[in-house]
Design an enzyme around this catalytic site. Structure first.
Site, PDB file in Angstrom:
ATOM      1  N   SER A  82      -2.847  27.182  20.441  1.00 49.34           N
ATOM      2  CA  SER A  82      -2.050  27.213  19.976  1.00 49.34           C
ATOM      3  C   SER A  82      -1.659  27.901  18.442  1.00 49.34           C
ATOM      4  O   SER A  82      -0.485  28.557  17.815  1.00 49.34           O
ATOM      5  CB  SER A  82      -0.987  26.233  20.542  1.00 49.34           C
ATOM      6  OG  SER A  82      -1.126  25.164  19.386  1.00 49.34           O
ATOM      7  N   TYR A  86       2.682  24.047  21.078  1.00 53.53           N
ATOM      8  CA  TYR A  86       1.979  23.581  22.874  1.00 53.53           C
ATOM      9  C   TYR A  86       2.979  22.461  23.126  1.00 53.53           C
ATOM     10  O   TYR A  86       3.063  22.560  24.597  1.00 53.53           O
ATOM     11  CB  TYR A  86       0.958  24.181  22.662  1.00 53.53           C
ATOM     12  CG  TYR A  86       0.419  25.523  23.048  1.00 53.53           C
ATOM     13  CD1 TYR A  86       0.976  26.806  22.593  1.00 53.53           C
ATOM     14  CD2 TYR A  86      -0.732  25.794  24.041  1.00 53.53           C
ATOM     15  CE1 TYR A  86       1.047  28.019  22.954  1.00 53.53           C
ATOM     16  CE2 TYR A  86      -1.484  27.027  24.135  1.00 53.53           C
ATOM     17  CZ  TYR A  86      -0.473  28.306  23.754  1.00 53.53           C
ATOM     18  OH  TYR A  86      -0.569  29.903  23.874  1.00 53.53           O
ATOM     19  N   GLY A  87       2.628  21.603  22.406  1.00 56.73           N
ATOM     20  CA  GLY A  87       2.881  20.109  22.800  1.00 56.73           C
ATOM     21  C   GLY A  87       4.050  19.920  23.193  1.00 56.73           C
ATOM     22  O   GLY A  87       3.920  18.774  24.284  1.00 56.73           O
ATOM     23  N   CYS A 138      -7.840  23.722  22.760  1.00 57.13           N
ATOM     24  CA  CYS A 138      -6.146  23.456  22.015  1.00 57.13           C
ATOM     25  C   CYS A 138      -6.015  22.442  23.623  1.00 57.13           C
ATOM     26  O   CYS A 138      -6.557  22.517  24.842  1.00 57.13           O
ATOM     27  CB  CYS A 138      -5.230  24.301  22.767  1.00 57.13           C
ATOM     28  SG  CYS A 138      -3.618  23.562  22.626  1.00 57.13           S
ATOM     29  N   THR A 140      -3.648  20.346  24.714  1.00 56.05           N
ATOM     30  CA  THR A 140      -2.506  20.402  25.711  1.00 56.05           C
ATOM     31  C   THR A 140      -2.643  21.601  26.508  1.00 56.05           C
ATOM     32  O   THR A 140      -2.074  20.690  28.322  1.00 56.05           O
ATOM     33  CB  THR A 140      -1.504  20.263  24.539  1.00 56.05           C
ATOM     34  OG1 THR A 140      -1.002  20.092  23.597  1.00 56.05           O
ATOM     35  CG2 THR A 140       0.339  20.605  25.317  1.00 56.05           C
ATOM     36  N   CYS A 150      -5.703  16.057  19.456  1.00 53.11           N
ATOM     37  CA  CYS A 150      -5.423  17.468  19.198  1.00 53.11           C
ATOM     38  C   CYS A 150      -6.309  18.082  18.170  1.00 53.11           C
ATOM     39  O   CYS A 150      -6.745  17.483  17.303  1.00 53.11           O
ATOM     40  CB  CYS A 150      -4.112  16.381  19.440  1.00 53.11           C
ATOM     41  SG  CYS A 150      -3.512  18.576  17.918  1.00 53.11           S
ATOM     42  N   THR A 151      -6.658  19.438  18.562  1.00 52.77           N
ATOM     43  CA  THR A 151      -7.008  19.865  17.516  1.00 52.77           C
ATOM     44  C   THR A 151      -7.179  20.242  16.453  1.00 52.77           C
ATOM     45  O   THR A 151      -7.789  20.536  15.220  1.00 52.77           O
ATOM     46  CB  THR A 151      -8.445  21.202  18.555  1.00 52.77           C
ATOM     47  OG1 THR A 151      -7.083  22.668  18.923  1.00 52.77           O
ATOM     48  CG2 THR A 151      -8.642  21.284  19.687  1.00 52.77           C
ATOM     49  N   HIS A 152      -5.628  20.194  16.041  1.00 54.79           N
ATOM     50  CA  HIS A 152      -5.485  20.657  14.459  1.00 54.79           C
ATOM     51  C   HIS A 152      -6.146  18.513  14.232  1.00 54.79           C
ATOM     52  O   HIS A 152      -6.243  18.699  12.657  1.00 54.79           O
ATOM     53  CB  HIS A 152      -3.863  20.348  14.290  1.00 54.79           C
ATOM     54  CG  HIS A 152      -3.286  22.165  15.053  1.00 54.79           C
ATOM     55  ND1 HIS A 152      -3.738  22.321  16.115  1.00 54.79           N
ATOM     56  CD2 HIS A 152      -2.653  22.784  14.225  1.00 54.79           C
ATOM     57  CE1 HIS A 152      -3.004  23.374  15.902  1.00 54.79           C
ATOM     58  NE2 HIS A 152      -2.724  23.462  15.163  1.00 54.79           N
TER      59      HIS A 152
HETATM   60  N1  DGL Z   1      -4.236  22.539  18.968  1.00 59.59           N
HETATM   61  C1  DGL Z   1      -3.381  21.830  19.825  1.00 59.59           C
HETATM   62  C2  DGL Z   1      -3.586  20.429  20.730  1.00 59.59           C
HETATM   63  O1  DGL Z   1      -4.687  20.668  20.941  1.00 59.59           O
HETATM   64  C3  DGL Z   1      -1.381  21.645  19.677  1.00 59.59           C
HETATM   65  C4  DGL Z   1      -1.018  21.967  20.941  1.00 59.59           C
HETATM   66  C5  DGL Z   1       0.342  21.792  19.840  1.00 59.59           C
HETATM   67  O2  DGL Z   1       0.796  22.890  19.961  1.00 59.59           O
HETATM   68  O3  DGL Z   1       0.847  21.538  20.248  1.00 59.59           O
HETATM   69  O4  DGL Z   1      -3.132  20.140  21.629  1.00 59.59           O
END
Ligand code: DGL
Length: 251
Positions: free
Chosen positions: A12, A43-44, A74, A76, A181-183
């Site tokens: 995302s 996206y969450g 991602c 999510t 979450c990958t962030h």
């Molecule tokens: N990097 C996304 C994940 O791993 C972030 C989701 C988001 O945009 O909320 O879930």
């Protein structure tokens, strides 16, 4: 399909760069197309239908660009849409990230654990199945609403304030932190500043290994010894994002 075609990878936003970095360590000779859907971030908090439609759109672009395999970087999107995508696009393999909760079960079962992820991931059927299969009965599930968004914006003060507010109550009580979450691998140091010494669990190195295995098994791995190329696409054409993305790749 042939081995010169690209690997499509999306998130995302720029968070999936933490996944790409792990992939580059073991697949250095591939052509990558990274799609950051910052126009639709986060996206969450979106519904399954909304996320399916967003992922569908990205996958169609990757197919037009002749991708040989697609990495969902991602959590999510993986949790909510991988099943839908695999059913719809049967000819293209999907590799999907998931929170590294099984790793806790395998390597640190006895320790109190905090799973940080988006609300979407934590409420998803896919994650719940994983959680109930590997539950160590010492786990707190923490939906970090808005955190990926703050990391995406990159304002350190806001990130620190958020973490203080949401994590301080767990200080001294937690040993394992699942970065669901990958962030979140981008703020490991900031998390440690609040929680102290903890062990992080990140699914990205395992995803990278799995991707390599699948490419080999399907004879899709690029065998030529040339350096990788990375094409970065951002759905809102944000030049700053592009700059930050390549800075993180180089770190
Ligand atoms: N990097 C996304 C994940 O791993 C972030 C989701 C988001 O945009 O909320 O879930």
């Amino acid at each position: 399909m042939n081995e010169n075609e690209a690997i499509g990878i999306f998130d995302s936003g720029i968070g999936g760069v933490t996944v790409l970095k792990e992939i580059l360590k073991i697949l250095p000779n591939e052509k990558y197309i990274y799609y950051s859907d910052s126009k639709n971030n986060p996206y969450g908090d979106k519904s399954d239908e909304q996320i399916n439609a967003l992922c569908d759109n990205i996958v169609q672009q990757f197919i037009k660009q002749r991708c040989k395999i697609i990495v969902i970087a991602c959590n999510t999107a993986s949790a909510k849409s991988v099943k839908y995508l695999r059913e719809k696009y049967k000819n293209i393999p999907f590799i999907a990230i998931e929170p590294a909760y099984k790793m806790v079960y395998d390597y640190a079962y006895k320790n109190p654990t905090l799973v940080m992820a988006t609300k979407g991931t934590i409420e998803s059927e896919k994650f719940n199945l994983l959680y109930h299969t590997y539950d160590n009965h010492k786990t707190i599930l923490l939906p970090c609403v808005g955190l990926a968004d703050l990391i995406e914006k990159g304002n350190q003060d806001e990130i620190k304030t958020y973490l203080k507010e949401h994590l301080e109550q767990y200080k001294g009580k937690i040993k394992n932190v699942v970065l669901g979450c990958t962030h979140y691998p981008l703020i490991k140091n900031e998390i440690k500043e609040i929680l102290g010494e903890v062990e992080f669990f990140n699914g990205a190195p395992y995803l990278a290994k799995h991707l390599k295995d699948v490419l080999e098994e399907k004879h899709l791995k690029n065998m030529e010894n040339k350096k990788n190329t990375i094409q970065f696409i951002d759905s809102s054409n944000d030049e700053q994002k592009k700059k930050r993305f390549f800075e993180i790749i180089k770190e």
